[in-house]
Design an enzyme around this catalytic site. Structure first.
Site, short mmCIF file in Angstrom:
data_model
loop_
_atom_site.label_atom_id
_atom_site.label_comp_id
_atom_site.label_asym_id
_atom_site.label_seq_id
_atom_site.Cartn_x
_atom_site.Cartn_y
_atom_site.Cartn_z
N HIS A 78 0.80 -1.23 0.00
CA HIS A 78 0.00 0.00 0.00
C HIS A 78 0.83 1.27 0.00
CE1 HIS A 78 -3.72 -2.16 0.43
NE2 HIS A 78 -3.16 -2.89 1.37
N ARG A 79 2.15 1.10 0.00
CA ARG A 79 2.98 2.30 0.06
C ARG A 79 2.73 3.20 -1.15
NH1 ARG A 79 7.50 2.18 3.08
NH2 ARG A 79 7.94 0.03 2.55
#
Lengths: 628, 312
Positions: free
Chosen positions: B245-246
């Site tokens: 999800h970065r």
């Protein structure tokens, strides 16, 4: 500098100079006048002449104090350059190294007699310091930061220049073909009216023209001069070369006493650097430099809106510089540069030649010494601890001092001295380092071509070598039915060939897709990683590629993870392009193992040629089918 | 003296990346990739000079472990006094720019890369060496690096730590080249002249830019996401098959910083589209080699196809 030294007439002496010598002296004047000119690289200069040239530049730079002249030969080590241990009246002292500059002192002159064989610390230092706004050295508890002003002069054989790192060469944008300099020096000496040594004669010749320090601001660059720089320097070159040409032109204008830098100065600079001459029809008049005595105007010229992007020149008051300002009209579109590339046989930039083959990793070689490679010392691999020293190699300074610190009270009670740290031989500590064989096997397995032939006999000698030398093993594999993503190759690393994962990789069922280009991309990166990894020297890397060369997945499809549309030969072309990088890697030996007969035997031959390696053909089993 | 930021010619992508990372530190560091002689280092230095008035803490080639991690003051140690000295990682975290600059980061020893990676990931620096045993927390800094891809790629783990990657292309346009030559030579001629209007104007423009960026930083928390924009970030990340999800988070943060810079009260799809390349170019690849696939018109089209619904 004393003109007319040794009773010589300056005018007579200058007139006797040969073309190469005159160029060398002019470049020295430019280097002295322009602190940011960058390094000067002499092609084929007789090694004995470089110290003489360096001394002449030091003469030019002397401003009260004389600059240091530092010679960096093949012996130069990091401790000489950045931080050295000196002996003082009271014992040892840690002092700044030869390349660390101190405020107030004139900039040193740095000589590299053979850039082609300069050790890594020297080439790294050149890349770090030349044309840099700021420099830093962070070593062994010392932090030194300064503004580099040193002038670097280096020599290299023209034939070798193409093999040097383009990064390194980019820091030496000023080039002089000096092959005939030694003959000209001899001839100059013979013709000299009085007997004098070479340095005296050449100093006298240098004195024929004005030398730094020059009073007042430097001449301003006119817009037409800037356009000429752009026209004469190929657009594909580094912008550092544009600036070097412009700065050389400015230095020439300054030496000539001009108030502004015009086209003529740029053309003169281009000729000095050996750039191709512009077409004859473009040789136009240039009045920019001819009117240094323009009547002064009062005050400074305001910069109009958009002045930072402007063109044109406004003349300034005498003693002030002329300034480039906006002409007020629309910008004049420039013609694209049409000059031929500046590489070639005799051009100043041999690294631009498509045939040039720079060695990868020349700026990032491992640090282990040959002593360590021979097994005589422990300095391989990363430190994993310390132990009492058995000899004076690889001494761990801080642990040694800390060990000594524990016994200070006892030693002071017994000893003669009450100050400083008392260190005994028993305190010496040495690093314990992780073992590293310095050998590596990178195995690329194309399972898609595995049907119908046994690659074991051809692979066996290479696997044996890996086992015998305890080489690290990296495997890149693709084209098998178990692949998580058939468009990409997979890579893994194991410490030894005996790892069970390697055995599994040698026996996978073949699949359809063949991302050979991606596999080679991974292999190239793996080789690069191995070559720059830590203190341990990579002595030898064996790259074994088992394939039929029929890559059918373009590299971008693998990298992007999207199935390609029509492929054609793109997968093969990409593979060959990526493979060519292996040729630039030192200490890498590529081998291609391919099945024969095959549908396209030329593909594996092309691949082996691109890699710069051997091709080993392995027979198919009788009656075995082609790849599906 | 470094060339003032306002005098830089070109480098729009790198400048945008640095400005976004300054306005929103949570975006993470910036990596500039490009050929030699493209003034990557000059741009980074000019930016930190403009924003904090000093050069960034720099990790030079050949730095020793003790200077990176921290060690002892050798001179004092040799006199028998043990006094610890911060390494560059702590120095970077304490510096006004909160930045560690690494030139040629792809040539850095893997050993040092691993140390940096650990600290950037966790904010914890554990020093257990040479008589020091301590664990420092909150060691946070932006990692800013430059590299020439011709010399090899960067490990994907390290690539992912850079919030933004800017592709620095060599200026080949004759007009831009002329401007570079004129500007640099004039700067060299006038930088030490206290009466230079050229330098005074450049400094004034730098001060103006810094004030604008500081104002953007101050209003960042007031900038809201437009309806559906956060979902749109997730959809874009999904369209590019990002792992984890970065990427989604950085996309949203970078778009928000851009909106703050532009003075917009809301983050909209346009902001996301404009930062997409900076955020995604190094995250969409699947290869382990670190070779970055080129950003193509197809990538732009994919962003556009994903974003039209962002408002709704």
């Amino acid at each position: 500098m004393a003109a007319g030294e040794a009773g010589l007439n300056v005018g007579d002496v200058e007139g006797e100079l040969g073309g190469t010598l005159a160029r060398v002296l002019t470049v020295l004047r430019c280097s002295a006048a322009e602190p940011r000119l960058g390094g000067v690289l002499f092609f084929d200069l007789e090694p004995a002449l470089l110290p003489l040239v360096g001394e002449l530049l030091a003469d030019l730079l002397a401003d009260g104090a004389r600059p240091r002249v530092v010679t960096l030969g093949s012996w130069a080590a990091p401790e000489d350059l950045w931080l050295r241990t000196g002996v003082t009246g009271e014992g040892f002292a840690v002092l700044p190294g030869a390349l660390v500059e101190r405020g107030g002192a004139p900039p040193p002159v740095v000589l590299v007699p053979d850039l082609g064989h300069a050790p890594l610390p020297v080439t790294q230092a050149a890349v770090t310091l030349l044309d840099a706004d700021a420099a830093a050295a962070e070593l062994f508890g010392h932090s030194m930061r300064w503004r580099p002003r040193a002038r670097w002069l280096a020599a290299v054989g023209r034939a070798e220049a193409g093999r040097l790192s383009p990064h390194l060469l980019d820091r030496f944008p000023v080039r002089v073909d000096a092959a005939s300099a030694h003959r000209e020096v001899r001839a100059f000496r013979r013709r000299a009216p009085v007997r004098a040594d070479d340095r005296t004669l050449l100093r006298t010749a240098l004195a024929a023209r004005p030398a730094p320090p020059f009073p007042g601001p430097p001449p301003a660059l006119t817009a037409e001069a800037a356009r000429e720089v752009v026209a004469l320097m190929p657009s594909s070159a580094s912008r550092r070369r544009d600036l070097a040409l412009a700065r050389t032109a400015r230095a020439l204008a300054r030496v000539a006493g001009h108030a502004r830098v015009g086209r003529a100065a740029v053309r003169e600079a281009a000729a000095l650097l050996g750039l191709p001459a512009p077409p004859p029809e473009e040789r136009g008049g240039d009045t920019a430099e001819r009117d240094p005595g323009t009547p002064p105007r009062n005050g400074r010229t305001p910069v109009p809106a958009g002045g930072l992007e402007s063109t044109g020149v406004v003349e300034a008051a005498q003693g002030q510089r002329a300034r480039s300002v906006a002409p007020g009209g629309a910008p004049v579109p420039l013609e694209p540069a049409t000059v031929r590339p500046a590489g070639g046989d005799r051009g100043p930039y041999p690294e631009d030649d498509p045939e040039a083959l720079p060695r990868f990793g020349s700026l990032r070689a491992p640090r282990a010494s040959s002593v360590a490679r021979a097994g005589a010392g422990p300095s391989r691999g990363h430190p994993v601890g310390v132990r009492p020293a058995r000899d004076l190699r690889d001494v761990a300074l801080i642990p040694t001092l800390l060990e000594a610190a524990r016994f200070q009270r006892i030693r002071r009670a017994r000893g003669r001295r009450s100050e400083g740290l008392l260190v005994n031989a028993a305190d010496l500590r040495q690093y314990r380092r992780r073992p590293d064989s310095g050998r590596a096997l990178v195995l690329v397995l194309d399972h898609s071509c595995h049907a119908g032939w046994d690659w074991a006999p051809a692979l066996a000698p290479h696997l044996r070598w890996s086992y015998q030398h305890n080489a690290s093993v990296s495997v890149v594999e693709f084209g098998h039915r178990d692949a998580a993503d058939e468009l990409t190759a997979e890579r893994y690393r194991v410490d030894s060939l005996l790892h069970p994962r390697v055995l599994a990789s040698l026996n996978r069922p073949p699949g359809m897709a063949s991302p050979l280009a991606h596999a080679l991309d991974l292999a190239v990166q793996e080789l690069r990683r191995l070559q720059r990894n830590g203190r341990a020297a990579l002595e030898h890397a064996l790259l074994v590629v088992v394939t039929d060369g029929r890559g059918n997945v373009p590299l971008n499809a693998s990298l992007g993870g999207r199935p390609p549309g029509r492929v054609g030969r793109e997968g093969v072309t990409d593979a060959l392009r990526v493979a060519a990088a292996v040729r630039t890697l030192p200490r890498a030996e590529p081998v291609v193992i391919a099945p024969v007969p095959d549908v396209h035997p030329e593909l594996t031959a092309e691949l082996a040629e691109a890699l710069g390696g051997r091709l080993v053909a392995a027979s198919r089993r009788a009656g075995a089918g082609e790849r599906r | 003296m470094i060339l003032p930021y306002s005098l830089l010619v070109g480098h729009r992508e790198l400048r945008t990346a640095l400005e976004i990372a300054y306005v929103n530190e949570a975006v993470g560091g910036v990596l500039a990739t490009g050929q030699r002689g493209t003034a990557k280092t000059t741009t980074v230095r000019a930016f930190t000079m403009m924003t904090v008035g000093r050069l960034p803490v720099t990790l030079p080639i050949g730095a020793t472990d003790d200077r990176v991690l921290g060690g002892w003051q050798i001179k004092k140690l040799m006199r028998g006094a043990a006094e610890p000295e911060d390494g560059l990682l702590v120095e970077a975290a304490k510096s006004p720019a909160r930045m560690l600059y690494v030139d040629e980061i792809n040539l850095l020893d893997d050993y040092l890369v691993n140390i940096i990676l650990d600290v950037v990931s966790t904010g914890v620096l554990s020093v257990q060496r040479e008589g020091r045993a301590e664990e420092l927390h909150d060691v946070h800094f932006a990692l800013v690096g430059t590299m020439n891809p011709d010399e090899g790629g960067l490990r994907p783990q390290l690539l992912d730590r850079f919030g933004l990657v800017a592709d620095v292309l060599p200026e080949e346009d004759p007009e831009q080249r002329r401007r570079i030559v004129e500007t640099v030579l004039r700067f060299e001629a006038e930088r030490d002249d206290p009466g230079s209007e050229f330098m005074a104007e450049a400094r004034a423009r730098d001060a103006e830019k810094k004030a604008a960026l500081d104002a953007a930083r101050a209003r960042l928390s007031a900038v809201r996401y437009g309806t559906g924009v956060i979902d749109a970030c997730a959809r874009v990340a999904d369209a590019f098959e990002l792992v984890g999800h970065r990427g989604d988070l950085v996309l949203g943060r970078a778009a928000r910083a851009l909106a703050a810079i532009e003075g917009a009260p809301l983050v909209d799809a346009g902001h996301v589209a404009r930062v997409a390349k900076l955020v995604l170019v190094h995250r969409r690849g699947r290869g382990e080699s670190g070779t970055l696939p080129p950003w193509t018109a197809e990538d732009d089209a994919r962003v556009e196809r994903t974003l039209p619904n962002a408002e709704g």
